[in-house]
Design a protein around this motif. Structure first.
Motif, mmCIF file in Angstrom:
data_model
loop_
_atom_site.group_PDB
_atom_site.id
_atom_site.type_symbol
_atom_site.label_atom_id
_atom_site.label_comp_id
_atom_site.label_asym_id
_atom_site.label_seq_id
_atom_site.Cartn_x
_atom_site.Cartn_y
_atom_site.Cartn_z
ATOM 1 N N VAL A 129 0.824 -1.301 0.112
ATOM 2 C CA VAL A 129 0.052 0.099 0.146
ATOM 3 C C VAL A 129 0.881 1.270 0.119
ATOM 4 C CG1 VAL A 129 -1.954 1.270 1.421
ATOM 5 C CG2 VAL A 129 -1.943 -1.150 0.896
ATOM 6 N N GLN A 130 1.989 1.446 0.891
ATOM 7 C CA GLN A 130 2.877 2.318 0.915
ATOM 8 C C GLN A 130 3.606 2.586 -0.575
ATOM 9 O OE1 GLN A 130 5.289 1.011 4.187
ATOM 10 N NE2 GLN A 130 4.580 2.879 5.479
ATOM 11 N N LEU A 131 3.792 1.446 -0.984
ATOM 12 C CA LEU A 131 4.597 1.561 -2.463
ATOM 13 C C LEU A 131 3.802 2.259 -3.493
ATOM 14 C CD1 LEU A 131 6.606 -1.888 -2.771
ATOM 15 C CD2 LEU A 131 7.581 0.618 -2.269
ATOM 16 N N CYS A 132 2.359 1.621 -3.278
ATOM 17 C CA CYS A 132 1.374 2.244 -4.427
ATOM 18 C C CYS A 132 1.351 3.951 -4.011
ATOM 19 C CB CYS A 132 0.106 1.483 -4.250
ATOM 20 S SG CYS A 132 0.226 -0.129 -4.890
ATOM 21 N N LEU A 133 0.911 4.074 -2.803
ATOM 22 C CA LEU A 133 0.951 5.540 -2.552
ATOM 23 C C LEU A 133 2.172 6.306 -3.127
ATOM 24 C CD1 LEU A 133 -0.866 5.184 0.822
ATOM 25 C CD2 LEU A 133 -1.959 5.799 -1.444
ATOM 26 N N GLY A 134 3.189 5.992 -2.554
ATOM 27 C CA GLY A 134 4.378 6.543 -2.770
ATOM 28 C C GLY A 134 4.978 6.764 -4.225
ATOM 29 N N TRP A 135 4.419 5.690 -5.185
ATOM 30 C CA TRP A 135 4.678 5.811 -6.601
ATOM 31 C C TRP A 135 3.571 6.493 -7.426
ATOM 32 C CZ3 TRP A 135 7.307 0.196 -6.269
ATOM 33 C CH2 TRP A 135 8.793 0.322 -5.696
ATOM 34 N N ILE A 155 -1.951 5.075 -7.478
ATOM 35 C CA ILE A 155 -3.412 4.876 -6.796
ATOM 36 C C ILE A 155 -4.494 4.313 -7.275
ATOM 37 C CG2 ILE A 155 -5.212 6.372 -5.566
ATOM 38 C CD1 ILE A 155 -2.310 7.059 -4.763
ATOM 39 N N ASP A 156 -4.461 4.357 -8.642
ATOM 40 C CA ASP A 156 -5.424 3.446 -9.467
ATOM 41 C C ASP A 156 -5.296 2.045 -9.271
ATOM 42 O OD1 ASP A 156 -6.906 5.757 -10.362
ATOM 43 O OD2 ASP A 156 -5.967 5.846 -12.193
ATOM 44 N N VAL A 185 -6.465 0.839 -5.795
ATOM 45 C CA VAL A 185 -8.099 1.004 -5.800
ATOM 46 C C VAL A 185 -8.328 -0.324 -6.490
ATOM 47 C CG1 VAL A 185 -10.242 1.922 -6.466
ATOM 48 C CG2 VAL A 185 -8.274 3.436 -5.498
ATOM 49 N N HIS A 186 -7.809 -0.682 -7.718
ATOM 50 C CA HIS A 186 -8.159 -1.984 -8.412
ATOM 51 C C HIS A 186 -7.741 -3.381 -7.509
ATOM 52 C CE1 HIS A 186 -8.894 -4.569 -11.890
ATOM 53 N NE2 HIS A 186 -7.613 -5.061 -11.495
ATOM 54 N N LEU A 187 -6.644 -3.218 -7.121
ATOM 55 C CA LEU A 187 -6.237 -4.262 -6.231
ATOM 56 C C LEU A 187 -6.745 -4.575 -4.849
ATOM 57 C CD1 LEU A 187 -2.394 -4.610 -6.695
ATOM 58 C CD2 LEU A 187 -4.003 -5.960 -7.836
ATOM 59 N N ALA A 188 -7.305 -3.583 -4.346
ATOM 60 C CA ALA A 188 -7.801 -3.716 -2.774
ATOM 61 C C ALA A 188 -9.095 -4.920 -2.898
ATOM 62 C CB ALA A 188 -8.323 -2.401 -2.107
ATOM 63 N N PRO A 189 -9.991 -4.868 -3.692
ATOM 64 C CA PRO A 189 -10.821 -5.993 -3.553
ATOM 65 C C PRO A 189 -10.374 -7.306 -4.048
ATOM 66 C CG PRO A 189 -11.578 -4.615 -5.268
ATOM 67 C CD PRO A 189 -10.419 -3.916 -4.794
ATOM 68 N N VAL A 190 -9.469 -7.324 -5.090
ATOM 69 C CA VAL A 190 -8.523 -8.379 -5.311
ATOM 70 C C VAL A 190 -7.923 -9.299 -4.051
ATOM 71 C CG1 VAL A 190 -6.889 -9.580 -6.773
ATOM 72 C CG2 VAL A 190 -8.453 -7.835 -7.760
ATOM 73 N N ILE A 191 -7.146 -8.368 -3.420
ATOM 74 C CA ILE A 191 -6.468 -8.863 -2.118
ATOM 75 C C ILE A 191 -7.387 -9.418 -1.170
ATOM 76 C CG2 ILE A 191 -4.893 -8.410 -0.343
ATOM 77 C CD1 ILE A 191 -3.619 -8.354 -2.932
ATOM 78 N N LYS A 192 -8.548 -8.516 -0.997
ATOM 79 C CA LYS A 192 -9.841 -9.117 -0.151
ATOM 80 C C LYS A 192 -10.103 -10.281 -0.491
ATOM 81 C CE LYS A 192 -12.269 -8.023 3.570
ATOM 82 N NZ LYS A 192 -11.759 -7.677 4.718
ATOM 83 N N GLN A 193 -10.480 -10.575 -1.703
ATOM 84 C CA GLN A 193 -10.929 -11.865 -2.131
ATOM 85 C C GLN A 193 -10.297 -12.837 -1.903
ATOM 86 O OE1 GLN A 193 -14.235 -12.912 -3.031
ATOM 87 N NE2 GLN A 193 -14.850 -11.060 -2.075
ATOM 88 N N ILE A 194 -8.699 -12.582 -2.131
ATOM 89 C CA ILE A 194 -7.797 -13.701 -1.948
ATOM 90 C C ILE A 194 -7.757 -14.186 -0.507
ATOM 91 C CG2 ILE A 194 -5.333 -14.039 -2.009
ATOM 92 C CD1 ILE A 194 -5.123 -12.369 -4.320
#
Length: 150
Positions: A93-99, A102-103, A106-115
């Motif tokens: 999450v920190q890497l995504c924000l720092g780099w 953001i899109d 946002v896209h990966l959040a539900p994917v990770i949650k499902q995993i």
């Protein structure tokens, strides 16, 4: 070229991880090779390709650390696996924000949650990560082509 990308991404990621964690990037090329090859099919700057692969590796490592927790893990080793996995999840999450990815976040959040939901139920569907990243790249590429056409 693909193996160089993997090495570069691992060096980048290891440089970003706090040395205090003691986390070593012990991931096999076979675990990241399919995504590295996929990245090379898309036109993007080399540094972005390295960053996206670094994010992917961080998530794969988090999954790996948590999946290594089992009934035979005990005491210090169990604590280490849980903490490493948790750190790596928050780190991506920190890497995504720092780099400014953001899109992707946002896209990966539900994917990770499902995993994680599937894993809690005893089903390991880690291929969802690859599929989620692949879909993201495809959608992003389509958006770029559409904006160029306008």
């Amino acid at each position: 070229m693909t193996h160089e990308l993997i090495q570069d991404a691992c060096h980048l990621l290891q440089g970003e991880i706090s040395p205090d964690t003691g986390i070593q990037l012990n991931i096999s090329n076979e675990d990241v090779l399919p995504f590295a090859k996929l990245l090379e099919k898309y036109e993007m700057a080399a540094v972005r390709r390295q960053r996206l692969l670094s994010i992917y590796i961080a998530i794969k490592l988090a999954l790996s650390r948590h999946s290594a927790c089992d009934a035979t893990s005990n005491g210090e080793s169990l604590t280490r696996l849980v903490l490493d996995g948790d750190y790596l999840y928050s780190f991506y999450v920190q890497l995504c924000l720092g780099w400014q990815e953001i899109d992707l976040l946002v896209h990966l959040a539900p994917v990770i949650k499902q995993i994680q939901i599937k894993r809690a139920g005893g089903r390991f569907e880690d291929e969802r990560l690859f599929k989620g990243m692949e879909l993201y790249l495809r959608l992003e590429s389509n958006r770029a082509r559409q904006s160029q056409a306008i």
